[in-house]
Scaffold this motif. Structure first.
Motif, PDB file in Angstrom:
ATOM      1  N   ILE A 142       0.832  -1.209   0.000  1.00  0.00           N
ATOM      2  CA  ILE A 142       0.000   0.000   0.000  1.00  0.00           C
ATOM      3  C   ILE A 142       0.865   1.257   0.000  1.00  0.00           C
ATOM      4  CG2 ILE A 142      -1.650   1.342   1.367  1.00  0.00           C
ATOM      5  CD1 ILE A 142      -2.828  -1.347   2.320  1.00  0.00           C
ATOM      6  N   ALA A 143       1.880   1.292   0.855  1.00  0.00           N
ATOM      7  CA  ALA A 143       2.745   2.470   0.930  1.00  0.00           C
ATOM      8  C   ALA A 143       3.438   2.732  -0.402  1.00  0.00           C
ATOM      9  CB  ALA A 143       3.780   2.279   2.044  1.00  0.00           C
ATOM     10  N   THR A 144       3.909   1.664  -1.053  1.00  0.00           N
ATOM     11  CA  THR A 144       4.621   1.820  -2.326  1.00  0.00           C
ATOM     12  C   THR A 144       3.696   2.357  -3.410  1.00  0.00           C
ATOM     13  OG1 THR A 144       6.087  -0.021  -1.761  1.00  0.00           O
ATOM     14  CG2 THR A 144       5.985   0.630  -4.073  1.00  0.00           C
ATOM     15  N   CYS A 145       2.501   1.769  -3.527  1.00  0.00           N
ATOM     16  CA  CYS A 145       1.569   2.189  -4.581  1.00  0.00           C
ATOM     17  C   CYS A 145       1.069   3.616  -4.360  1.00  0.00           C
ATOM     18  CB  CYS A 145       0.380   1.219  -4.648  1.00  0.00           C
ATOM     19  SG  CYS A 145       0.798  -0.407  -5.330  1.00  0.00           S
ATOM     20  N   THR A 171      -5.227  -1.266  -6.076  1.00  0.00           N
ATOM     21  CA  THR A 171      -4.134  -1.941  -6.783  1.00  0.00           C
ATOM     22  C   THR A 171      -3.222  -2.659  -5.808  1.00  0.00           C
ATOM     23  OG1 THR A 171      -4.150  -0.349  -8.609  1.00  0.00           O
ATOM     24  CG2 THR A 171      -2.111  -1.576  -8.253  1.00  0.00           C
ATOM     25  N   ALA A 172      -2.877  -1.989  -4.720  1.00  0.00           N
ATOM     26  CA  ALA A 172      -1.971  -2.567  -3.731  1.00  0.00           C
ATOM     27  C   ALA A 172      -2.562  -3.805  -3.070  1.00  0.00           C
ATOM     28  CB  ALA A 172      -1.625  -1.513  -2.673  1.00  0.00           C
ATOM     29  N   LEU A 173      -3.858  -3.746  -2.725  1.00  0.00           N
ATOM     30  CA  LEU A 173      -4.496  -4.883  -2.060  1.00  0.00           C
ATOM     31  C   LEU A 173      -4.573  -6.098  -2.975  1.00  0.00           C
ATOM     32  CD1 LEU A 173      -7.436  -3.140  -0.141  1.00  0.00           C
ATOM     33  CD2 LEU A 173      -5.345  -4.110   0.835  1.00  0.00           C
ATOM     34  N   ILE A 174      -5.033  -5.884  -4.212  1.00  0.00           N
ATOM     35  CA  ILE A 174      -5.169  -7.002  -5.145  1.00  0.00           C
ATOM     36  C   ILE A 174      -3.801  -7.595  -5.459  1.00  0.00           C
ATOM     37  CG2 ILE A 174      -5.876  -7.648  -7.479  1.00  0.00           C
ATOM     38  CD1 ILE A 174      -8.050  -5.526  -7.298  1.00  0.00           C
ATOM     39  N   TYR A 175      -2.838  -6.734  -5.679  1.00  0.00           N
ATOM     40  CA  TYR A 175      -1.465  -7.185  -5.934  1.00  0.00           C
ATOM     41  C   TYR A 175      -0.933  -8.010  -4.763  1.00  0.00           C
ATOM     42  CZ  TYR A 175       3.650  -6.554  -5.753  1.00  0.00           C
ATOM     43  OH  TYR A 175       5.001  -6.741  -5.610  1.00  0.00           O
ATOM     44  N   ALA A 176      -1.115  -7.513  -3.549  1.00  0.00           N
ATOM     45  CA  ALA A 176      -0.617  -8.219  -2.365  1.00  0.00           C
ATOM     46  C   ALA A 176      -1.290  -9.568  -2.188  1.00  0.00           C
ATOM     47  CB  ALA A 176      -0.833  -7.357  -1.124  1.00  0.00           C
ATOM     48  N   MET A 177      -2.586  -9.640  -2.465  1.00  0.00           N
ATOM     49  CA  MET A 177      -3.325 -10.891  -2.283  1.00  0.00           C
ATOM     50  C   MET A 177      -2.890 -11.984  -3.250  1.00  0.00           C
ATOM     51  SD  MET A 177      -7.140  -9.382  -1.556  1.00  0.00           S
ATOM     52  CE  MET A 177      -7.474  -8.419  -0.068  1.00  0.00           C
ATOM     53  N   CYS A 178      -2.249 -11.597  -4.339  1.00  0.00           N
ATOM     54  CA  CYS A 178      -1.781 -12.569  -5.328  1.00  0.00           C
ATOM     55  C   CYS A 178      -0.367 -13.068  -5.045  1.00  0.00           C
ATOM     56  CB  CYS A 178      -1.812 -11.960  -6.729  1.00  0.00           C
ATOM     57  SG  CYS A 178      -3.450 -11.516  -7.329  1.00  0.00           S
ATOM     58  N   ILE A 213       8.285  -4.465  -3.110  1.00  0.00           N
ATOM     59  CA  ILE A 213       8.424  -3.084  -3.586  1.00  0.00           C
ATOM     60  C   ILE A 213       8.631  -3.058  -5.101  1.00  0.00           C
ATOM     61  CG2 ILE A 213       9.882  -1.021  -3.516  1.00  0.00           C
ATOM     62  CD1 ILE A 213      10.426  -1.664  -0.568  1.00  0.00           C
ATOM     63  N   ALA A 214       9.513  -3.922  -5.599  1.00  0.00           N
ATOM     64  CA  ALA A 214       9.819  -3.934  -7.032  1.00  0.00           C
ATOM     65  C   ALA A 214       8.580  -4.268  -7.857  1.00  0.00           C
ATOM     66  CB  ALA A 214      10.936  -4.942  -7.323  1.00  0.00           C
ATOM     67  N   GLY A 215       7.833  -5.276  -7.428  1.00  0.00           N
ATOM     68  CA  GLY A 215       6.627  -5.656  -8.163  1.00  0.00           C
ATOM     69  C   GLY A 215       5.582  -4.557  -8.142  1.00  0.00           C
ATOM     70  N   ALA A 216       5.426  -3.903  -6.987  1.00  0.00           N
ATOM     71  CA  ALA A 216       4.443  -2.821  -6.871  1.00  0.00           C
ATOM     72  C   ALA A 216       4.825  -1.638  -7.758  1.00  0.00           C
ATOM     73  CB  ALA A 216       4.322  -2.382  -5.413  1.00  0.00           C
ATOM     74  N   VAL A 217       6.102  -1.280  -7.759  1.00  0.00           N
ATOM     75  CA  VAL A 217       6.558  -0.150  -8.575  1.00  0.00           C
ATOM     76  C   VAL A 217       6.383  -0.456 -10.058  1.00  0.00           C
ATOM     77  CG1 VAL A 217       8.577   1.181  -9.283  1.00  0.00           C
ATOM     78  CG2 VAL A 217       8.168   0.737  -6.860  1.00  0.00           C
ATOM     79  N   ILE A 218       6.837  -1.630 -10.481  1.00  0.00           N
ATOM     80  CA  ILE A 218       6.717  -1.999 -11.897  1.00  0.00           C
ATOM     81  C   ILE A 218       5.248  -2.081 -12.305  1.00  0.00           C
ATOM     82  CG2 ILE A 218       7.110  -3.851 -13.573  1.00  0.00           C
ATOM     83  CD1 ILE A 218       9.710  -4.467 -12.066  1.00  0.00           C
ATOM     84  N   GLY A 219       4.420  -2.688 -11.451  1.00  0.00           N
ATOM     85  CA  GLY A 219       3.014  -2.841 -11.773  1.00  0.00           C
ATOM     86  C   GLY A 219       2.301  -1.507 -11.933  1.00  0.00           C
ATOM     87  N   ILE A 220       2.446  -0.629 -10.955  1.00  0.00           N
ATOM     88  CA  ILE A 220       1.671   0.617 -10.991  1.00  0.00           C
ATOM     89  C   ILE A 220       2.278   1.646 -11.953  1.00  0.00           C
ATOM     90  CG2 ILE A 220       2.812   1.839  -9.092  1.00  0.00           C
ATOM     91  CD1 ILE A 220      -0.062   2.653  -8.194  1.00  0.00           C
ATOM     92  N   ALA A 242      -2.101  -4.560 -11.008  1.00  0.00           N
ATOM     93  CA  ALA A 242      -1.910  -5.618 -10.014  1.00  0.00           C
ATOM     94  C   ALA A 242      -1.465  -6.913 -10.672  1.00  0.00           C
ATOM     95  CB  ALA A 242      -3.205  -5.835  -9.229  1.00  0.00           C
ATOM     96  N   ALA A 243      -2.074  -7.252 -11.812  1.00  0.00           N
ATOM     97  CA  ALA A 243      -1.704  -8.473 -12.528  1.00  0.00           C
ATOM     98  C   ALA A 243      -0.269  -8.387 -13.028  1.00  0.00           C
ATOM     99  CB  ALA A 243      -2.662  -8.714 -13.688  1.00  0.00           C
ATOM    100  N   LEU A 244       0.097  -7.237 -13.552  1.00  0.00           N
ATOM    101  CA  LEU A 244       1.457  -7.050 -14.055  1.00  0.00           C
ATOM    102  C   LEU A 244       2.478  -7.177 -12.929  1.00  0.00           C
ATOM    103  CD1 LEU A 244       3.373  -6.340 -16.363  1.00  0.00           C
ATOM    104  CD2 LEU A 244       2.944  -3.919 -15.896  1.00  0.00           C
ATOM    105  N   GLY A 245       2.234  -6.510 -11.811  1.00  0.00           N
ATOM    106  CA  GLY A 245       3.149  -6.587 -10.684  1.00  0.00           C
ATOM    107  C   GLY A 245       3.267  -7.990 -10.135  1.00  0.00           C
ATOM    108  N   MET A 246       2.141  -8.694 -10.029  1.00  0.00           N
ATOM    109  CA  MET A 246       2.143 -10.069  -9.526  1.00  0.00           C
ATOM    110  C   MET A 246       2.974 -10.985 -10.417  1.00  0.00           C
ATOM    111  SD  MET A 246       0.419 -13.136 -10.491  1.00  0.00           S
ATOM    112  CE  MET A 246      -1.196 -12.680 -11.110  1.00  0.00           C
ATOM    113  N   LEU A 247       2.830 -10.869 -11.721  1.00  0.00           N
ATOM    114  CA  LEU A 247       3.576 -11.730 -12.640  1.00  0.00           C
ATOM    115  C   LEU A 247       5.073 -11.447 -12.576  1.00  0.00           C
ATOM    116  CD1 LEU A 247       1.194 -11.743 -15.734  1.00  0.00           C
ATOM    117  CD2 LEU A 247       1.599 -13.596 -14.104  1.00  0.00           C
TER     118      LEU A 247
END
Length: 352
Positions: free
Chosen positions: A51-54, A83-90, A107-114, A132-137
């Motif tokens: 959440i903080a990163t996004c 975005t942060a919640l859905i990303y984290a849940m994955c 942090i890296a996934g959140a930054v790249i995703g958002i 969120a999907a992009l960051g998760m992958l």
């Protein structure tokens, strides 16, 4: 008559955007609570960091583009929190937090995703990819591995069965009650399907998501998996209904269906296009899951996002059914059926 140019989601009242975002957060609440009950320590590690990163990325984007901190509004906060919640849940619940690697991965996934999935396209309402999907992958490809999941008092450690490429012959041994109630290995928020279904009902009742995408994605997925189950039954005697139920409950299908593929910003505008959008995404998910031995839902969402851009092409987009819509929808399903049946029947080692 005055024409107003604005980005998606297209709403009749401006205050509806805020309530739509709040509705998504409310729908995520049951999954959020469950993840804290089952994975308290990973939840405390992943959620606040995500959440903080996004939110920080969103704030910096507004500051750079608008030049005023006052332009950072409640809609920006709510959107980035979703975005942060859905990303984290994955995410896997253990990405190497003991060594510090996990914190960098989140942090890296959140930054790249958002950033690459949303902000580079202009921010809220302009993105073509689900961030969120992009960051998760990105995280799963770089740090997930096949056993990046922490154990809890209730759940055995290890990656989800779908992610680890479970063979078809082992499906008969699955405990479907445990799969339904989330008493299995999996990501931070993908496994408790009761909570996810509660969220689905809420989003549909409040009309936050479009039922057309839900029906087309779920319907196509079930049809293709049933066809695959019939072929598998002919080879190893597995009940097709058991095969389909396993495919629904063992991976991230329901979570992706409820919270990701239905994102109104990355969905096409017209009703016919949304049916095609859902069918295309489900076909990609089935093909990747069956033939690549890994979870295909996240990839299917990004491919569907790309298809949405094509479906919204001004020369093709329409709120009414046209001839090409009527041809395209069944054609996607038929192509998916042919791919599933032919590969399972003729590719050596496709059924094990």
């Amino acid at each position: 008559m005055d024409f107003v140019k604005e980005t998606s989601p297209h709403l009749q009242r401006k205050d509806n955007l805020k309530w739509m975002l709040l509705n998504v957060i409310i729908a995520l609440a049951p999954v959020f609570v469950w993840s804290f009950v089952v994975y308290p320590i990973p939840s405390l590690q992943i959620y606040p960091l995500s959440i903080a990163t996004c939110v920080l990325c969103e704030f910096l984007f507004v500051l750079i583009t608008k030049k005023k901190a006052s332009e950072f509004k409640i809609e920006n906060i709510l959107s980035s929190v979703i975005t942060a919640l859905i990303y984290a849940m994955c995410l896997p619940t253990d990405l190497g937090f003991a060594s510090g690697t996990g914190y960098f991965a989140v942090i890296a996934g959140a930054v790249i995703g958002i950033v690459l999935g949303k902000l580079v396209f202009g921010g809220l309402g302009n993105n073509i990819f689900n961030p969120a999907a992009l960051g998760m992958l990105v995280v799963r490809a770089g740090w997930g591995g096949t056993s990046g999941f922490a154990s809890s008092p209730f759940i055995t450690a290890g990656g989800s069965a779908i992610a680890n490429g479970t063979t078809f012959s082992n499906i008969a041994d699955a405990n479907f009650v445990d799969l339904l109630f989330g008493n299995v290995q999996g990501s931070l928020g993908e496994t408790f399907h009761i909570a996810i279904l509660i969220g689905l009902v809420y989003l549909l009742v409040t009309r936050t998501i479009d039922w057309r995408v839900v029906v087309s994605y779920a319907g196509t997925f079930l049809v293709l998996m049933l066809a695959a189950g019939i072929v598998v039954m002919a080879n190893i005697g597995l009940n097709p209904a058991m095969f389909v139920l396993y495919q629904v409950l063992a991976g991230g299908f329901l979570f992706g269906l409820v919270y990701m593929i239905t994102d109104p910003v990355t969905s096409p505008a017209g009703s016919p296009a949304r049916f095609i959008y859902g069918a295309f995404g489900a076909t990609i998910a089935v093909i990747i899951r069956l033939f690549m031995g890994t979870e295909g839902v996240g990839y299917s969402i990004l491919f569907a996002n790309l298809a949405a851009c094509v479906l919204d092409y001004p020369g093709w987009a329409s709120a009414r059914w046209k001839k090409w819509h009527i041809i395209a929808l069944p054609a996607i399903v038929v192509v998916g059926l042919l791919a599933v049946v032919l590969v399972l029947c003729f590719k050596e080692g496709a059924i094990a």
